[in-house]
Design a protein around this motif. Structure first.
Motif, short mmCIF file in Angstrom:
data_model
loop_
_atom_site.label_atom_id
_atom_site.label_comp_id
_atom_site.label_asym_id
_atom_site.label_seq_id
_atom_site.Cartn_x
_atom_site.Cartn_y
_atom_site.Cartn_z
N GLU A 134 0.84 -1.19 0.00
CA GLU A 134 0.00 0.00 0.00
C GLU A 134 0.88 1.25 0.00
N THR A 135 0.49 2.23 -0.82
CA THR A 135 1.25 3.47 -0.89
C THR A 135 0.33 4.64 -0.52
N GLN A 136 0.93 5.74 -0.12
CA GLN A 136 0.17 6.93 0.23
C GLN A 136 -0.08 7.78 -1.02
N GLY A 137 -1.22 8.47 -1.03
CA GLY A 137 -1.51 9.35 -2.15
C GLY A 137 -1.93 8.58 -3.39
N ILE A 138 -1.86 9.24 -4.53
CA ILE A 138 -2.26 8.62 -5.80
C ILE A 138 -1.12 7.72 -6.27
N PRO A 139 -1.37 6.42 -6.45
CA PRO A 139 -0.29 5.48 -6.77
C PRO A 139 0.23 5.62 -8.19
N VAL A 140 1.41 5.04 -8.44
CA VAL A 140 2.03 5.13 -9.76
C VAL A 140 1.31 4.30 -10.80
N THR A 141 0.29 3.53 -10.40
CA THR A 141 -0.53 2.81 -11.36
C THR A 141 -1.59 3.70 -12.00
N TYR A 142 -1.73 4.92 -11.49
CA TYR A 142 -2.62 5.89 -12.14
C TYR A 142 -2.09 6.18 -13.54
N VAL A 143 -2.98 6.07 -14.54
CA VAL A 143 -2.61 6.37 -15.93
C VAL A 143 -3.14 7.75 -16.27
N PRO A 144 -2.26 8.71 -16.57
CA PRO A 144 -2.70 10.09 -16.79
C PRO A 144 -3.84 10.21 -17.81
N ALA A 145 -4.94 10.79 -17.36
CA ALA A 145 -6.11 11.13 -18.19
C ALA A 145 -6.80 9.91 -18.81
N ARG A 146 -6.53 8.71 -18.30
CA ARG A 146 -7.06 7.51 -18.95
C ARG A 146 -8.58 7.52 -19.07
N ASN A 147 -9.29 7.76 -17.97
CA ASN A 147 -10.75 7.70 -18.07
C ASN A 147 -11.32 8.80 -18.94
N THR A 148 -10.64 9.94 -18.99
CA THR A 148 -11.10 11.02 -19.87
C THR A 148 -10.97 10.61 -21.34
N VAL A 149 -9.85 9.97 -21.68
CA VAL A 149 -9.64 9.48 -23.05
C VAL A 149 -10.68 8.40 -23.38
N PHE A 150 -10.85 7.44 -22.46
CA PHE A 150 -11.76 6.33 -22.72
C PHE A 150 -13.21 6.79 -22.84
N LEU A 151 -13.63 7.64 -21.91
CA LEU A 151 -15.01 8.12 -21.95
C LEU A 151 -15.28 8.98 -23.19
N SER A 152 -14.27 9.71 -23.64
CA SER A 152 -14.45 10.53 -24.85
C SER A 152 -14.72 9.66 -26.07
N ILE A 153 -13.99 8.55 -26.19
CA ILE A 153 -14.22 7.65 -27.32
C ILE A 153 -15.56 6.94 -27.17
N ALA A 154 -15.89 6.55 -25.93
CA ALA A 154 -17.20 5.95 -25.69
C ALA A 154 -18.33 6.92 -26.07
N LEU A 155 -18.11 8.19 -25.78
CA LEU A 155 -19.08 9.23 -26.12
C LEU A 155 -19.30 9.30 -27.62
N GLY A 156 -18.21 9.23 -28.37
CA GLY A 156 -18.32 9.26 -29.83
C GLY A 156 -19.09 8.06 -30.36
#
Length: 223
Positions: A85-107
């Motif tokens: 377990e790590t403190q804060g946002i872990p390094v497995t966070y992928v920058p902007a991933r859900n924004t990219v994915f949801l944008s394509i889903a929106l299209g």
């Protein structure tokens, strides 16, 4: 005639449950996965299995290369996946991933004439990613209705996050009620090619705790 919904499907436990919940609501589901250069590619095969098991009308895999920007243990082999377990946002966070994915889903939703997009994000038993919070989902929905032909013509688009306030145990229990076969899913951040899990990463830990707290057998195959 069934309403159509686009369902983001990673192949993991949460998204499989979100798909089952969409189906239970009577939606005709169109599942969407991303080959984005992730370390754990076994999840793509899992998404195909889950999509077929739940009778999706179509399953699409969009190829992206988020390794070109890196910045995450999931897209840069030089960054190790943490096994504690790590403190804060872990390094497995992928920058902007859900924004990219949801944008394509929106299209795709616009093309299909679907007004609902389901995503399996959760803000209770989760890794602390900023793009898994209610405020983010609300903000994206507002943007979606401002930025699309469907939205401005009055066909309101909804970003559905049915797992948002559920614990992992509650998610497992609900999915089990709806017939989800969790043996088909892969959650591990560093699963091998066969989908066997490491049992040590954050995602494995949360998954195992969910099954234990629900009092249900964990079908995960460990390496």
């Amino acid at each position: 005639m069934s309403r159509k919904a686009v369902v983001l499907l990673s192949g993991g436990l949460d998204s499989a449950t979100a798909l089952a919940m969409a189906r239970d609501e009577g939606f005709e589901c169109y599942t969407l996965s991303f080959d984005y250069g992730q370390r754990h590619r076994a999840e793509l095969l899992a998404s195909e299995r889950v999509s077929a098991a739940h009778g999706a009308a179509a399953h699409k895999v969009v190829k992206l290369d988020l390794r070109t920007i890196g910045g995450s243990a999931l897209t840069d082999d030089a960054i190790d996946v943490p096994e504690e377990e790590t403190q804060g946002i872990p390094v497995t966070y992928v920058p902007a991933r859900n924004t990219v994915f949801l944008s394509i889903a929106l299209g795709w939703a616009e093309v299909l004439g679907a007004q609902d997009i389901f995503v399996g994000v959760n803000a209770v038993d989760y890794s602390g990613y900023p793009d898994c919070r209610p405020a983010y989902i609300d903000a994206f929905e507002r943007m979606a209705n401002l930025a699309t032909k469907a939205g401005v013509e009055g066909n309101k688009l909804s970003i559905r996050a049915p797992l948002m306030d559920m614990t992992k145990a509650e998610i497992v229990e609900r999915g089990t009620e709806l017939g989800v076969d969790y043996a088909l899913t892969v959650s591990c951040y560093q699963a091998d090619e066969a989908g066997a899990a490491c049992g040590r990463c954050d995602s494995c830990r949360l998954r195992a705790e969910g099954f234990a707290q629900a009092g249900l057998a964990d079908p995960t195959v460990y390496a």
